[in-house]
Design a protein around this motif. Structure first.
Motif, mmCIF file in Angstrom:
data_model
loop_
_atom_site.group_PDB
_atom_site.id
_atom_site.type_symbol
_atom_site.label_atom_id
_atom_site.label_comp_id
_atom_site.label_asym_id
_atom_site.label_seq_id
_atom_site.Cartn_x
_atom_site.Cartn_y
_atom_site.Cartn_z
ATOM 1 N N ILE A 107 36.079 31.085 51.602
ATOM 2 C CA ILE A 107 35.119 30.686 52.620
ATOM 3 C C ILE A 107 34.531 29.336 52.230
ATOM 4 N N PRO A 108 34.582 28.336 53.103
ATOM 5 C CA PRO A 108 34.067 27.011 52.748
ATOM 6 C C PRO A 108 32.565 27.047 52.494
ATOM 7 N N ALA A 109 32.106 26.191 51.594
ATOM 8 C CA ALA A 109 30.668 26.008 51.372
ATOM 9 C C ALA A 109 30.235 24.812 52.210
ATOM 10 N N TYR A 110 29.795 25.091 53.435
ATOM 11 C CA TYR A 110 29.416 24.014 54.339
ATOM 12 C C TYR A 110 28.146 23.328 53.828
ATOM 13 N N SER A 111 28.099 22.018 54.001
ATOM 14 C CA SER A 111 26.917 21.261 53.592
ATOM 15 C C SER A 111 25.794 21.463 54.591
ATOM 16 N N ALA A 112 24.594 21.057 54.201
ATOM 17 C CA ALA A 112 23.440 21.193 55.082
ATOM 18 C C ALA A 112 23.641 20.413 56.376
ATOM 19 N N ASP A 113 24.252 19.233 56.275
ATOM 20 C CA ASP A 113 24.511 18.426 57.466
ATOM 21 C C ASP A 113 25.520 19.106 58.383
ATOM 22 N N GLN A 114 26.551 19.716 57.791
ATOM 23 C CA GLN A 114 27.543 20.421 58.593
ATOM 24 C C GLN A 114 26.926 21.614 59.314
ATOM 25 N N ILE A 115 26.088 22.366 58.586
ATOM 26 C CA ILE A 115 25.431 23.527 59.194
ATOM 27 C C ILE A 115 24.534 23.080 60.343
ATOM 28 N N LYS A 116 23.799 21.991 60.115
ATOM 29 C CA LYS A 116 22.914 21.471 61.166
ATOM 30 C C LYS A 116 23.719 21.067 62.397
ATOM 31 N N GLN A 117 24.873 20.471 62.153
ATOM 32 C CA GLN A 117 25.729 20.063 63.266
ATOM 33 C C GLN A 117 26.275 21.281 64.005
ATOM 34 N N PHE A 118 26.673 22.301 63.254
ATOM 35 C CA PHE A 118 27.153 23.529 63.879
ATOM 36 C C PHE A 118 26.064 24.172 64.738
ATOM 37 N N GLN A 119 24.831 24.161 64.249
ATOM 38 C CA GLN A 119 23.745 24.830 64.936
ATOM 39 C C GLN A 119 23.374 24.163 66.261
ATOM 40 N N GLU A 120 23.898 22.976 66.482
ATOM 41 C CA GLU A 120 23.698 22.330 67.779
ATOM 42 C C GLU A 120 24.595 22.943 68.848
ATOM 43 N N ASN A 121 25.576 23.717 68.405
ATOM 44 C CA ASN A 121 26.468 24.422 69.318
ATOM 45 C C ASN A 121 25.768 25.693 69.809
ATOM 46 N N SER A 122 25.731 25.885 71.120
ATOM 47 C CA SER A 122 25.037 27.050 71.692
ATOM 48 C C SER A 122 25.668 28.364 71.240
ATOM 49 N N ASP A 123 26.993 28.389 71.066
ATOM 50 C CA ASP A 123 27.660 29.606 70.588
ATOM 51 C C ASP A 123 27.196 29.965 69.183
ATOM 52 N N ILE A 124 27.093 28.958 68.312
ATOM 53 C CA ILE A 124 26.665 29.207 66.936
ATOM 54 C C ILE A 124 25.227 29.722 66.919
ATOM 55 N N LYS A 125 24.369 29.119 67.732
ATOM 56 C CA LYS A 125 22.985 29.599 67.818
ATOM 57 C C LYS A 125 22.952 31.072 68.204
ATOM 58 N N GLN A 126 23.782 31.438 69.191
ATOM 59 C CA GLN A 126 23.823 32.819 69.648
ATOM 60 C C GLN A 126 24.345 33.746 68.550
ATOM 61 N N ILE A 127 25.377 33.300 67.824
ATOM 62 C CA ILE A 127 25.943 34.112 66.738
ATOM 63 C C ILE A 127 24.893 34.368 65.664
ATOM 64 N N LEU A 128 24.174 33.341 65.243
ATOM 65 C CA LEU A 128 23.159 33.497 64.199
ATOM 66 C C LEU A 128 22.031 34.402 64.674
ATOM 67 N N PHE A 129 21.625 34.239 65.932
ATOM 68 C CA PHE A 129 20.541 35.060 66.480
ATOM 69 C C PHE A 129 20.937 36.530 66.540
ATOM 70 N N VAL A 130 22.127 36.791 67.074
ATOM 71 C CA VAL A 130 22.600 38.179 67.206
ATOM 72 C C VAL A 130 22.764 38.828 65.838
ATOM 73 N N THR A 131 23.313 38.089 64.887
ATOM 74 C CA THR A 131 23.530 38.647 63.549
ATOM 75 C C THR A 131 22.207 38.990 62.875
ATOM 76 N N GLU A 132 21.233 38.118 62.955
ATOM 77 C CA GLU A 132 19.916 38.404 62.371
ATOM 78 C C GLU A 132 19.300 39.635 63.019
ATOM 79 N N ALA A 133 19.490 39.780 64.323
ATOM 80 C CA ALA A 133 18.931 40.934 65.029
ATOM 81 C C ALA A 133 19.583 42.236 64.564
ATOM 82 N N TYR A 134 20.908 42.223 64.414
ATOM 83 C CA TYR A 134 21.612 43.435 63.991
ATOM 84 C C TYR A 134 21.333 43.773 62.527
#
Length: 359
Positions: free
Chosen positions: A138-165
Motif C-alpha cells: 500500500i503506497p504511503a501517500y504524502s500529505a499533499d497527495q492526500i489533500k489533493q485526493f480529498q478534493e475529489n467528492s468520491d474520496i470525501k464520501q468514502i472517508l465520511f462513510v468509513t468513519e461512520a461505519y
C-alpha cells in the motif's frame, strides 16, 4: 462522552509494541495468540532465551497451542519461522508497516527457540505463493497527495462513510488504505461503501480485515457491488455448510478458518459434499471440530486426484483391500501342551464304594 487522558510515570523496563500490530492485527486475533506474540516481544527486547515448553508453561498451554499461535502469526506475515531438520529453531519478527514510526526489523530482532516440538515442515508452513495484488504494498501517500485526493467528492464520501461505519477518526494508515482501494485497485465509490458495510456486518471494524477482503475481491476481479454480493453469498453458503458439518453454531469465522475454507474451495476446487465428508470423518476420528485434521484429509484426497464424491468411495475400497492383504493369517498350531493327552474316564460310583470299604 468525555475523552480519556493517559499518563505513564515510568517507562523503564518497557516492551515496545508497534502501532500497526495494535491497530490492524490485535482485534482480529485470538486472545491467547496475542499473549504469545507479546511474550515473544518481551523476550526479544531483553535478549531472553526460551523454548516452546517455556512459553507453554508460562501460559499453562500445551506445546501444540504455542505452535498453533506461531503458525497464526506466520500466516499474518508478522513472524518468520525457520526450521532445521523439521525442528523449529528460530523466530524472526517481520515488519510490514509503511509508517515512519515503525522501522524495519533488523537482525537483532530474532528469537532462538530450542527444544521445540518436532513438526513436519510440510504440515507447519503454509504456501508462500501470494497473488500479485496481495504482494503489492500500500503506497504511503504524502500529505499533499492526500489533500489533493480529498478534493475529489468520491474520496470525501468514502472517508465520511468509513468513519461512520468504524465509529472513529481515521488514521493516516487507514486513509492510505482507502486511497489504495480507489487509486490502485480501482474500486468504485459504491464498491468501497459495500466493502466497508460488509466487513462491519461480519463483526470486524479492523482495517486489516477490510484490506484482506478487498485484496480477495481484486483477485477475483470483482468490480461491481452485484459481483461482490454474489461472491459473499457463495462464501457465506460455504461457511455455513462447513460449520454445520462440524456442528458449530453462531460462530464468526476467524482468519485461519477462512484461509482453510478458501484453500479447499478455491485451490483444491472441492465441492461442498466432499468437504462435508471430510468434516464428518474428522468428528468421528478426532471427536471434535478440527480444521487442521480436516485439512490433512482433504490434502490427501487432493494429492490422490479426488474430483468427485464417488472417488472417495473407490479410495475407501482400495484401502480396505490393502488392509485385508496386510492382515496376518491365523496359524493352526494344533494341540498344545494343555490338550495334547488322552482324556481319562472314571467310574465315580465304584470309586465311592472303594472309599467306603476302607477301614
Amino acid at each position: 462522552m468525555n475523552s480519556l487522558t493517559l499518563r505513564i510515570r515510568n517507562k523503564s523496563g518497557a516492551t515496545m509494541v508497534s502501532n500497526a500490530f495494535i491497530d490492524e492485527y490485535m482485534s482480529d486475533a485470538n486472545g491467547e495468540f496475542v499473549k504469545v506474540y507479546l511474550y515473544l516481544l518481551r523476550c526479544v527486547s531483553h535478549n531472553k532465551q526460551l523454548s516452546i515448553s517455556v512459553i507453554a508453561d508460562k501460559f499453562n498451554h500445551t506445546e501444540t497451542d504455542v505452535i498453533r499461535a506461531l503458525k497464526y502469526w506466520e500466516k499474518m506475515k508478522l513472524l518468520k519461522l525457520t526450521y532445521t531438520n523439521d525442528i523449529l529453531t528460530e523466530i524472526t519478527f517481520v515488519d510490514h508497516s509503511n509508517t515512519e514510526e515503525s522501522k524495519p526489523v533488523n537482525e537483532e530482532h530474532e528469537v532462538n527457540v530450542v527444544q521445540a516440538s518436532v513438526f513436519a515442515a510440510a504440515e507447519i508452513s503454509a504456501s508462500n505463493t501470494q497473488p500479485e495484488k496481495e504482494r503489492k504494498q500500500i503506497p504511503a501517500y504524502s500529505a499533499d497527495q492526500i489533500k489533493q485526493f480529498q478534493e475529489n467528492s468520491d474520496i470525501k464520501q468514502i472517508l465520511f462513510v468509513t468513519e461512520a461505519y468504524l465509529g472513529k477518526t481515521l488514521s493516516v494508515t487507514d486513509i492510505n488504505t482507502l486511497l489504495f482501494f480507489y487509486d490502485e485497485l480501482h474500486f468504485s465509490l459504491d464498491l468501497i461503501e459495500y466493502l466497508i458495510e460488509y466487513c462491519v456486518s461480519k463483526g470486524s471494524k479492523s482495517m486489516h480485515y477490510i484490506k484482506k477482503t478487498a485484496l480477495a475481491w481484486a483477485e477475483e476481479e470483482i468490480t461491481t457491488v452485484s459481483q461482490a454480493k454474489a461472491s459473499t453469498n457463495l462464501y457465506n453458503k460455504n461457511c455455513n455448510t462447513i460449520f454445520n458439518a462440524f456442528g458449530i453454531k453462531n460462530h464468526r469465522p476467524v482468519e485461519f478458518e477462512v484461509n482453510y475454507i478458501n484453500k479447499w474451495t478455491n485451490e483444491y476446487a472441492f465441492t461442498l459434499d466432499i468437504i462435508h465428508s471430510a468434516c464428518t470423518r474428522t468428528l468421528k476420528q478426532a471427536h471434535q471440530p478440527s480444521f487442521e485434521y480436516a485439512d490433512k484429509i482433504l490434502t490427501e484426497w487432493h494429492n490422490k486426484g479426488v474430483k468427485h464424491i464417488n472417488d472417495i468411495t473407490l479410495l475407501d475400497q482400495e484401502h480396505k483391500k490393502v488392509k485385508a492383504c496386510d492382515k496376518p493369517k491365523e496359524v493352526n498350531i494344533g494341540k498344545n501342551k494343555f490338550n495334547n493327552f488322552n482324556q481319562r474316564s472314571y467310574d465315580y460310583q465304584q470309586l465311592e464304594k472303594e472309599l467306603l470299604n476302607i477301614k
